[in-house]
Design an enzyme around this catalytic site. Sequence first.
Site, PDB file in Angstrom:
ATOM      1  N   ASN A 193      35.228  57.700  56.594  1.00 28.11           N
ATOM      2  CA  ASN A 193      35.622  58.318  57.858  1.00 28.11           C
ATOM      3  C   ASN A 193      36.312  59.643  57.543  1.00 28.11           C
ATOM      4  O   ASN A 193      36.692  59.880  56.400  1.00 28.11           O
ATOM      5  CB  ASN A 193      36.560  57.405  58.651  1.00 28.11           C
ATOM      6  CG  ASN A 193      37.939  57.303  58.038  1.00 28.11           C
ATOM      7  OD1 ASN A 193      38.096  57.072  56.844  1.00 28.11           O
ATOM      8  ND2 ASN A 193      38.961  57.458  58.860  1.00 28.11           N
ATOM      9  N   HIS A 195      33.696  68.366  56.977  1.00 30.03           N
ATOM     10  CA  HIS A 195      33.671  67.201  56.090  1.00 30.03           C
ATOM     11  C   HIS A 195      34.254  67.526  54.711  1.00 30.03           C
ATOM     12  O   HIS A 195      34.114  68.645  54.212  1.00 30.03           O
ATOM     13  CB  HIS A 195      32.233  66.711  55.912  1.00 30.03           C
ATOM     14  CG  HIS A 195      31.632  66.159  57.160  1.00 30.03           C
ATOM     15  ND1 HIS A 195      31.739  64.837  57.509  1.00 30.03           N
ATOM     16  CD2 HIS A 195      30.928  66.760  58.154  1.00 30.03           C
ATOM     17  CE1 HIS A 195      31.115  64.636  58.654  1.00 30.03           C
ATOM     18  NE2 HIS A 195      30.611  65.793  59.069  1.00 30.03           N
TER      19      HIS A 195
END
Length: 176
Positions: A19, A30
Amino acid sequence: MGLPDIVMEHLDVLFVGYNPGMRSEETGHHFAGPGNLFWALLADSGLTGQRLTFEQDRELLFWRIGIVNLVDRPTPGTADLDPIELLQGGLRCRARVDQLRPKVVAFLGKEIFRYYRQMSKSAPITWGIQPDGLVAGVWEAVLPNPSRRSTMAYELRLRYFREVKQLSEWGPHPRP
């Protein structure tokens, strides 16, 4: 809340993480944590032609690489995730892999793979290429987490990233 997946159909490699961390949530990218080795491992393994930064995460599609997470909810650490949301995330991830059909799906940790496969916490998992995949025509590989918190040596992590590159280019057996 959460980060958008970086995906398209028929990727060479689809990476699956737990996550987003809090830094990734703050930046909207990310693997944005200051100690994360994901970008170095991609470049050093040859999966990308240059060293990218987390701000360039959407450029991964140029190299036919994607990213999804089991859980969209950002947390300070994986210990903050609920087992139910991880199990549900594993099912969603399986559906996503079936939809996208990457050549290789690379799980960034053994636990992520266990949730994807709906396996018990004690099921033995080996690093690297897995002998059979859930989705026909999609190879599966289990890689060490790229976080600096991992105790695995960088060179060993790099070896598994290189295996994924080889698998995505040549299949399970190297070309002579």
